[in-house]
Design an enzyme around this catalytic site. Structure first.
Site, mmCIF file in Angstrom:
data_model
loop_
_atom_site.group_PDB
_atom_site.id
_atom_site.type_symbol
_atom_site.label_atom_id
_atom_site.label_comp_id
_atom_site.label_asym_id
_atom_site.label_seq_id
_atom_site.Cartn_x
_atom_site.Cartn_y
_atom_site.Cartn_z
ATOM 1 N N GLU A 94 0.855 -1.197 0.000
ATOM 2 C CA GLU A 94 0.000 0.000 0.000
ATOM 3 C C GLU A 94 0.885 1.239 0.000
ATOM 4 O OE1 GLU A 94 -3.315 0.309 2.740
ATOM 5 O OE2 GLU A 94 -3.564 2.444 2.248
ATOM 6 N N GLU A 138 4.773 5.271 3.619
ATOM 7 C CA GLU A 138 4.129 6.527 4.013
ATOM 8 C C GLU A 138 5.217 7.489 4.485
ATOM 9 O OE1 GLU A 138 0.848 7.996 4.056
ATOM 10 O OE2 GLU A 138 2.264 9.570 4.609
ATOM 11 N N ASP A 185 9.880 8.152 0.597
ATOM 12 C CA ASP A 185 9.201 8.417 -0.671
ATOM 13 C C ASP A 185 8.975 7.092 -1.420
ATOM 14 O OD1 ASP A 185 8.444 9.133 -3.265
ATOM 15 O OD2 ASP A 185 9.785 10.854 -3.341
ATOM 16 N N ASP A 200 -2.953 11.989 -2.693
ATOM 17 C CA ASP A 200 -3.214 13.431 -2.581
ATOM 18 C C ASP A 200 -3.750 13.964 -3.909
ATOM 19 O OD1 ASP A 200 -2.249 14.149 0.157
ATOM 20 O OD2 ASP A 200 -0.429 13.202 -0.619
ATOM 21 N N ASP A 222 -11.647 10.226 -4.687
ATOM 22 C CA ASP A 222 -12.958 10.875 -4.591
ATOM 23 C C ASP A 222 -12.946 12.203 -5.349
ATOM 24 O OD1 ASP A 222 -11.127 11.822 -2.614
ATOM 25 O OD2 ASP A 222 -12.766 12.901 -1.644
ATOM 26 N N THR A 280 -11.482 4.246 3.914
ATOM 27 C CA THR A 280 -10.332 4.912 4.547
ATOM 28 C C THR A 280 -10.774 6.243 5.160
ATOM 29 O OG1 THR A 280 -9.576 6.315 2.737
ATOM 30 C CG2 THR A 280 -8.947 3.980 2.629
ATOM 31 N N PHE A 328 -9.582 9.287 4.533
ATOM 32 C CA PHE A 328 -9.771 10.328 3.517
ATOM 33 C C PHE A 328 -11.039 10.096 2.708
ATOM 34 C CE2 PHE A 328 -6.471 13.539 3.110
ATOM 35 C CZ PHE A 328 -5.655 13.165 4.161
ATOM 36 N N GLU A 329 -11.363 8.849 2.496
ATOM 37 C CA GLU A 329 -12.590 8.517 1.768
ATOM 38 C C GLU A 329 -13.808 9.021 2.553
ATOM 39 O OE1 GLU A 329 -12.979 4.298 1.354
ATOM 40 O OE2 GLU A 329 -14.540 4.493 -0.158
#
Ligand code: SAM
Length: 234
Positions: free
Chosen positions: A61, A86, A113, A136, A172, A209, A211-212
């Site tokens: 991920e 991450e 990164d 992002d 989204d 998630t 952010f979702e």
């Protein structure tokens, strides 16, 4: 980490800005106690079977945020090994807390990164699946160059996948979804798995998630894109 000419190519994508962010005492403690075991140094050619102490299909991920989705997937699939990448350290601390609370042994983390890690630490043809959930969106037009889904990034993902492995992305943001669709559909060895060659329903295996949920509260439409790697000769 040594730099290579491939690194220079994807250096053009700078998909994040390092932000300090608040780190809670619990996250800090988790980092102090568990970072050494679960976080990997970005060294070339890591021996994942030795690191996980077993051979198992490897899933990745990218940009796991607070790590809740990654932890849930790892708990639901104890027969798989998971890597998470991450750059945001509080998120890494949060995932370490979840790993500790749930007693998970099938996750390892890079706080680095993702482009460097993909290029230098992940062998070609070694991944069974890659998850890129709510990268992002960089909504301002002048920032679109920072969006991670670009042809050179997709080329890197496809190279790291084993035959029949998959890339699963979700967003989204309407215009980012269309951009992802365009870039991924154009890649010759990745086959769109949806019936109409566009978007999929969120599969049961993908938890929602953070952010979702925020996007949904704002009235955004969530779109999933799933591609399988196939040999062009088939
Ligand atoms: C919008 S957040 C989504 C987080 C999580 N996937 C979710 O849906 O809640 C995107 C995340 O990707 C991370 N990120 C962006 N570019 C990255 C990169 N090149 N390597 C590693 N992480 C990155 C950011 O730090 C951020 O946490």
């Amino acid at each position: 980490m040594p730099s290579t000419s491939k690194t220079t190519a994807s250096r053009r994508i700078r998909s994040f800005i390092r932000r300090q962010g608040r780190i809670t005492p619990a996250q800090l403690q988790a980092l102090q106690e568990h970072e050494e075991i679960f976080c990997l140094d970005p060294e070339p050619a890591p021996e994942f079977p030795r690191i996980f102490q077993r051979r198992a299909p490897l899933f990745l991920e990218i940009g796991f945020g607070n790590g809740a989705c990654l932890a849930a997937m790892a708990a639901a699939n104890p027969d798989r090994n998971y890597l998470g990448i991450e750059v945001h350290r509080p998120g890494v601390g949060h995932l370490l807390l979840l790993i500790q609370q749930r007693g998970l042994s099938n996750i390892r983390i890079y706080c680095h990164d993702a482009l460097d890690i993909l290029e230098q630490c992940i062998a070609d043809g070694s991944l069974s699946g890659i998850h890129l959930y709510f990268p992002d969106p960089w909504p301002k037009k002048r920032h679109h160059k920072r969006r991670i889904v670009k042809p050179e990034f997709v080329e890197l993902l496809a190279r790291k996948l084993q035959d029949q492995g998959y890339v699963h992305a979700a967003t989204d943001w309407d215009d980012y979804a269309e951009e992802m669709l365009r870039v991924l559909n154009a890649y010759r060895t990745l086959v769109n798995t949806s019936a109409d060659g566009r978007y999929c329903q969120r599969p049961d295996y993908r938890p929602m998630t953070k952010f979702e949920q925020r996007g949904i509260r704002l009235g955004h439409t969530v779109r999933d894109l799933i591609y399988r790697k196939c040999n062009p000769a088939e």
